[in-house]
Scaffold this active site. Structure first.
Site, mmCIF file in Angstrom:
data_model
loop_
_atom_site.group_PDB
_atom_site.id
_atom_site.type_symbol
_atom_site.label_atom_id
_atom_site.label_comp_id
_atom_site.label_asym_id
_atom_site.label_seq_id
_atom_site.Cartn_x
_atom_site.Cartn_y
_atom_site.Cartn_z
ATOM 1 N N GLN A 1 28.222 -8.585 12.913
ATOM 2 C CA GLN A 1 28.927 -9.296 13.976
ATOM 3 C C GLN A 1 30.336 -8.777 14.226
ATOM 4 O O GLN A 1 30.738 -8.589 15.385
ATOM 5 C CB GLN A 1 28.965 -10.791 13.667
ATOM 6 C CG GLN A 1 27.629 -11.485 13.841
ATOM 7 C CD GLN A 1 27.719 -12.981 13.659
ATOM 8 O OE1 GLN A 1 28.812 -13.552 13.607
ATOM 9 N NE2 GLN A 1 26.572 -13.639 13.568
ATOM 10 N N HIS B 1 26.249 -19.558 12.764
ATOM 11 C CA HIS B 1 26.688 -19.575 11.365
ATOM 12 C C HIS B 1 28.165 -19.222 11.369
ATOM 13 O O HIS B 1 28.594 -18.310 12.073
ATOM 14 C CB HIS B 1 25.883 -18.578 10.536
ATOM 15 C CG HIS B 1 26.205 -18.580 9.071
ATOM 16 N ND1 HIS B 1 26.545 -19.731 8.382
ATOM 17 C CD2 HIS B 1 26.233 -17.582 8.155
ATOM 18 C CE1 HIS B 1 26.751 -19.429 7.109
ATOM 19 N NE2 HIS B 1 26.575 -18.134 6.952
ATOM 20 N N GLY C 1 16.570 -11.860 17.724
ATOM 21 C CA GLY C 1 15.728 -12.093 16.566
ATOM 22 C C GLY C 1 15.074 -13.453 16.681
ATOM 23 O O GLY C 1 14.921 -14.003 17.779
#
Length: 330
Positions: free
Chosen positions: A85, A107, A25
């Site tokens: 994830q 993150h 992305g």
């Protein structure tokens, strides 16, 4: 809080290593290209023949399946959406983790809340640009970079700092400045900023201001200009100069009116609500809610998206952005 710069970091720890970037992305593309252009050995792991497969190949990457990338790589940098994830990790990455490998994120959500639990002997680190992917790439190509964060959750090899700092350097973050933090701090402050201020708070404030003017009989176009369009001008001033100099750059009328009326908009009740939002993040209530939302295929989120898309401010804004020549940026 210490800030690290380019001269503080070296690429040496990654010279003989392979980095697998999982996902392509905005961040996946920017970070992988930057590291590749910094001379690091990067492969990209994607769903076979998915939408991003050809894009990554066109950018000159060595593209392979997620399983192949996880098996080949020494550092596995997971940049797919938070809610995907854990599932991808369990089925396509975990079987290929061996002692001495490094699991990396941008993150801390899944590590902090325990959705991903790495095996023993594996480093767990985070390297996070504090900017959208397009700017991460653009500033790197311009010879600079954006600020970023690094953290180390598990240092199994006693050189996790060398690895994550080299990644930050390769992405170009240390050109601007890198702060070391923790997974807990990065995750909780990031979620709070998104919910209370950057995405949630600001949009609700804009909507309320727009609706107040329209309901009072003012033209929707004027309402949009005064409550939404001009916000960028003020945010840019704050971003570049801080609050004090922003006030210096606006008119005395704007300064006096803003300083004397702002506490009637963001009240003590508003701050109490912010504290409750933060508590929901800290104690895991928001996380449980988000997980349940995924289990029902994001039904509530999709409904909210439809409502947002049908707002009058969206219709008016689309026309005015086209008039201002901004449609190419959307």
């Amino acid at each position: 809080m210490k800030v690290f710069y380019d001269s503080d970091f070296k690429l040496d720890a990654l010279k003989e290593k392979t980095i697998a970037v999982i996902g392509y992305g905005s961040q996946g593309r920017a970070q992988s290209l930057n590291m590749k252009d910094s001379g690091l050995n990067v492969v990209v792991g994607l769903r076979k023949n998915g939408a991003s497969w050809e894009n990554a190949k066109a950018d000159g990457h060595n593209v392979m399946t997620i399983e192949e990338a996880a098996e080949k790589a020494d550092i596995i940098h997971i940049l797919i959406p938070d809610e995907l994830q854990a599932e991808v990790y369990e089925s396509q990455i975990k079987p290929y983790l061996k002692e001495g490998k490094t699991l990396s994120f941008s993150h801390g959500f899944n590590i902090h809340y325990g959705f991903i639990v790495p095996p023993k002997g594996v480093n767990v680190v985070l390297v996070a640009p504090k900017s959208p992917g397009k700017m991460v790439r653009r500033t790197y190509e311009e010879g600079f970079g954006v600020p970023g964060l690094i953290c180390i959750e598990i240092d199994a090899t006693n050189n996790a700092f060398d690895i994550v700092s080299a990644m930050a350097k390769g992405i170009g973050l240390s050109r601007a400045g890198v702060i070391q933090t923790t997974f807990k701090e990065e995750t909780e402050t990031d979620l709070f900023g998104e919910q209370a201020v950057l995405c949630g708070g600001v949009t609700e404030l804009i909507k309320a201001g727009f609706e107040t003017l329209v309901e009072a009989g003012y033209a929707p176009e004027m309402a949009y200009f005064e409550t939404c369009h001009e916000l960028k001008l003020i945010v840019d001033l704050i971003y570049q100069k801080g609050f004090k100099n922003m006030w210096n750059d606006v008119s005395n009328t704007a300064e006096y009116g803003g300083l004397t009326r702002r506490s009637r908009i963001v009240t003590a009740d508003s701050k109490a609500a912010m504290k409750e939002i933060l508590k929901e993040i800290q104690d895991g209530r928001f996380t449980k809610e988000f997980v349940l939302e995924k289990q029902v295929n994001h039904a509530h989120l999709k409904a909210m998206r439809r409502i947002e898309g049908d707002l009058q401010i969206e219709e008016v804004g689309a026309k005015l952005r086209k008039m201002c020549g901004l449609e190419k940026e959307e």
